[in-house]
Motif scaffolding. Sequence first.
Motif, PDB file in Angstrom:
ATOM      1  N   ALA A 374       0.817  -1.208   0.000  1.00  0.00           N
ATOM      2  CA  ALA A 374       0.000   0.000   0.000  1.00  0.00           C
ATOM      3  C   ALA A 374       0.851   1.259   0.000  1.00  0.00           C
ATOM      4  N   GLY A 375       2.040   1.180   0.568  1.00  0.00           N
ATOM      5  CA  GLY A 375       2.882   2.363   0.650  1.00  0.00           C
ATOM      6  C   GLY A 375       3.320   2.904  -0.684  1.00  0.00           C
ATOM      7  N   ASP A 376       3.401   2.033  -1.719  1.00  0.00           N
ATOM      8  CA  ASP A 376       3.799   2.518  -3.034  1.00  0.00           C
ATOM      9  C   ASP A 376       2.761   2.201  -4.118  1.00  0.00           C
ATOM     10  N   GLY A 377       1.610   1.656  -3.720  1.00  0.00           N
ATOM     11  CA  GLY A 377       0.537   1.401  -4.670  1.00  0.00           C
ATOM     12  C   GLY A 377       0.700   0.145  -5.505  1.00  0.00           C
ATOM     13  N   ASN A 378       1.702  -0.670  -5.198  1.00  0.00           N
ATOM     14  CA  ASN A 378       1.950  -1.895  -5.975  1.00  0.00           C
ATOM     15  C   ASN A 378       1.092  -3.033  -5.419  1.00  0.00           C
ATOM     16  N   MET A 379       0.053  -3.386  -6.179  1.00  0.00           N
ATOM     17  CA  MET A 379      -0.908  -4.390  -5.723  1.00  0.00           C
ATOM     18  C   MET A 379      -0.718  -5.714  -6.468  1.00  0.00           C
ATOM     19  N   HIS A 380      -1.072  -6.806  -5.771  1.00  0.00           N
ATOM     20  CA  HIS A 380      -0.954  -8.138  -6.346  1.00  0.00           C
ATOM     21  C   HIS A 380      -2.296  -8.859  -6.308  1.00  0.00           C
ATOM     22  N   PRO A 381      -3.229  -8.479  -7.189  1.00  0.00           N
ATOM     23  CA  PRO A 381      -4.465  -9.240  -7.299  1.00  0.00           C
ATOM     24  C   PRO A 381      -4.138 -10.670  -7.750  1.00  0.00           C
ATOM     25  N   THR A 382      -4.703 -11.646  -7.068  1.00  0.00           N
ATOM     26  CA  THR A 382      -4.412 -13.047  -7.359  1.00  0.00           C
ATOM     27  C   THR A 382      -5.690 -13.762  -7.753  1.00  0.00           C
ATOM     28  N   VAL A 383      -5.723 -14.262  -8.980  1.00  0.00           N
ATOM     29  CA  VAL A 383      -6.877 -14.997  -9.487  1.00  0.00           C
ATOM     30  C   VAL A 383      -6.715 -16.458  -9.089  1.00  0.00           C
ATOM     31  N   ILE A 384      -7.749 -17.029  -8.475  1.00  0.00           N
ATOM     32  CA  ILE A 384      -7.686 -18.408  -7.997  1.00  0.00           C
ATOM     33  C   ILE A 384      -8.637 -19.254  -8.833  1.00  0.00           C
ATOM     34  N   PHE A 385      -8.119 -20.357  -9.385  1.00  0.00           N
ATOM     35  CA  PHE A 385      -8.921 -21.154 -10.310  1.00  0.00           C
ATOM     36  C   PHE A 385      -8.500 -22.617 -10.258  1.00  0.00           C
ATOM     37  N   ASP A 386      -9.279 -23.454 -10.913  1.00  0.00           N
ATOM     38  CA  ASP A 386      -8.990 -24.881 -11.024  1.00  0.00           C
ATOM     39  C   ASP A 386      -8.258 -25.101 -12.342  1.00  0.00           C
ATOM     40  N   GLY A 391     -12.447 -24.412 -18.773  1.00  0.00           N
ATOM     41  CA  GLY A 391     -13.263 -23.209 -18.695  1.00  0.00           C
ATOM     42  C   GLY A 391     -12.730 -22.230 -17.671  1.00  0.00           C
ATOM     43  N   GLU A 392     -12.319 -22.727 -16.523  1.00  0.00           N
ATOM     44  CA  GLU A 392     -11.765 -21.842 -15.491  1.00  0.00           C
ATOM     45  C   GLU A 392     -10.419 -21.273 -15.923  1.00  0.00           C
ATOM     46  N   PHE A 393      -9.640 -22.077 -16.634  1.00  0.00           N
ATOM     47  CA  PHE A 393      -8.357 -21.610 -17.153  1.00  0.00           C
ATOM     48  C   PHE A 393      -8.565 -20.374 -18.027  1.00  0.00           C
ATOM     49  N   ARG A 395     -11.196 -18.369 -18.079  1.00  0.00           N
ATOM     50  CA  ARG A 395     -11.748 -17.258 -17.295  1.00  0.00           C
ATOM     51  C   ARG A 395     -10.670 -16.606 -16.445  1.00  0.00           C
ATOM     52  N   ALA A 396      -9.718 -17.416 -15.973  1.00  0.00           N
ATOM     53  CA  ALA A 396      -8.613 -16.862 -15.184  1.00  0.00           C
ATOM     54  C   ALA A 396      -7.787 -15.895 -16.021  1.00  0.00           C
ATOM     55  N   ARG A 397      -7.529 -16.262 -17.270  1.00  0.00           N
ATOM     56  CA  ARG A 397      -6.768 -15.373 -18.143  1.00  0.00           C
ATOM     57  C   ARG A 397      -7.548 -14.093 -18.429  1.00  0.00           C
ATOM     58  N   ARG A 398      -8.865 -14.219 -18.605  1.00  0.00           N
ATOM     59  CA  ARG A 398      -9.680 -13.029 -18.828  1.00  0.00           C
ATOM     60  C   ARG A 398      -9.638 -12.103 -17.611  1.00  0.00           C
ATOM     61  N   ALA A 399      -9.712 -12.710 -16.424  1.00  0.00           N
ATOM     62  CA  ALA A 399      -9.662 -11.906 -15.203  1.00  0.00           C
ATOM     63  C   ALA A 399      -8.314 -11.205 -15.071  1.00  0.00           C
ATOM     64  N   PHE A 400      -7.234 -11.925 -15.364  1.00  0.00           N
ATOM     65  CA  PHE A 400      -5.883 -11.367 -15.291  1.00  0.00           C
ATOM     66  C   PHE A 400      -5.772 -10.144 -16.207  1.00  0.00           C
ATOM     67  N   ASP A 401      -6.235 -10.293 -17.448  1.00  0.00           N
ATOM     68  CA  ASP A 401      -6.180  -9.175 -18.393  1.00  0.00           C
ATOM     69  C   ASP A 401      -7.063  -8.013 -17.951  1.00  0.00           C
ATOM     70  N   ALA A 402      -8.229  -8.342 -17.391  1.00  0.00           N
ATOM     71  CA  ALA A 402      -9.130  -7.279 -16.931  1.00  0.00           C
ATOM     72  C   ALA A 402      -8.497  -6.475 -15.801  1.00  0.00           C
ATOM     73  N   VAL A 403      -7.731  -7.136 -14.935  1.00  0.00           N
ATOM     74  CA  VAL A 403      -7.040  -6.429 -13.856  1.00  0.00           C
ATOM     75  C   VAL A 403      -5.977  -5.486 -14.437  1.00  0.00           C
TER      76      VAL A 403
END
Length: 480
Positions: A374-386, A391-393, A395-403
């Motif tokens: 938080a101190g420098d704004g560097n965030m690590h959103p982590t997509v969790i999938f099977d 199908g989840e694979f 969707r995980a890539r879509r979520a990663f790109d959307a982030v």
Amino acid sequence: MGDARLVDRLRDALGPEAVLTDTDVTAGYARDRMPLAPAGTPLAVVLPSDTDGVRAVVRACAAAGVPVVPRGAGSGLTGAANAVDGCVVLVTTKLDRIVDVDPANRLAVVQPGVVTRRLRDAVAEHGLFYPPDPSSYEWCTVGGNLATNAGGLCCVKYGVTADFVLGLEVVLADGSVLRTGRRTVKGVAGYDLTRLFVGSEGTLGVITEATLALRPLPHAPATLVAAFPSAVGAGDAVSRIVRAGLVPSLMEIMDATTVGAVQRHLRTDLGTGSDDGTLLLCRSDAGTAANAELAGIERHCAAAGATLVHHTDDPAEGELLMRARRVVHGALEELGTCLTDDVCVPRTRIAELITGCERIAAEVGLTVAVVGHAGDGNMHPTVIFDAADDGEFDRARRAFDAVLELGLALGGTVTGEHGIGKFKQEWLHAELGPVGLDVHRRIRRALDPADLFNPGSMFAPKAASQQGEEAEYGPGRHTQ
């Protein structure tokens, strides 16, 4: 030069024990920790133990027209060290000497295979401090940190790896050795080639030695934890702390999903009272001023709506709180395969990123946990999938790109410390634009005209980049 002849030449140069060709063994060196990045099958894996060995490998591969993929401990998260078919993976872990520690000039000279934690411990014996501390610092190496310009938990106060590099020794594509920088505090003779190689992800040369600046060993830190009912309150607290001019040595944020996973992993309550809160974790190493600094942070957290704020100067209690941050990845892995993103946004927009990730998670039907610096704004959103579910694979890539798209939309960057690797090339193109990308390519061609080092990493294949600037950079290019 045929493959067999190249392998023979490598064995002659390094010794047979330092050249691995058994595919069951080389497979363990073919990829890093990014599960979705492509990885090929290497011709061989080599483990030189000195600069001359690295030079011999580079020259042999150049003569044979075989690409070289430099690799450290494999802790990367973008596929930057992933093999390509038929390459030679050059592993630097045996170049593991701490060549010199110079307390009077506050510097150390190290080889790239030195584990980051080992360097920290070694210089601490001299009353000195090497600040960069990636979460994997127990096993990642200095060479990998240099290649990606790694950050870590202390960046808010101390900066990233590049801020501590005074000079480098680099083996270039023709096997020559370039020495950049100096051992002095100041020096502006010529271009800043040191900064050019830091963060280049093994695409310009192989780093074989680094001269690193050190700091005096800080005081034992005091630690604060604050719980908020939502990410909005925690984001407000970060903005208040920054505006007040307070600079803790660490300021980390964990969203509700992350907190819940960590609490279940550790079987303890981190202070939220449930799995629904957001945590802010801060430290101060300001010595006698630490309690006053944390008291100021506590006031700002309370004003932002914190439901609990606690700080301690007891080292043992502080380490227990820090453990909650350091086990995040392991805790999330208990939920499924983790695809860790790495965006950096203005600190005033952290809450928007977290709430945006909640929206993305709902849209793709997957869990997205957010933890970050938080101190420098560097965030690590982590997509969790099977990973076993196609199908989840997808969707995980879509979520990663959307982030990544969200990060850019918030005025940020697609990587704060993990790099581009073989997974984010299109996003680098989108962020740099055509002129910036062309300058990068010119520098690459000048130093590595045969595309010897780490082909396919950082830059997309040329054919893809030549399909038209409008398609690549136009509005809505990455809209999901």
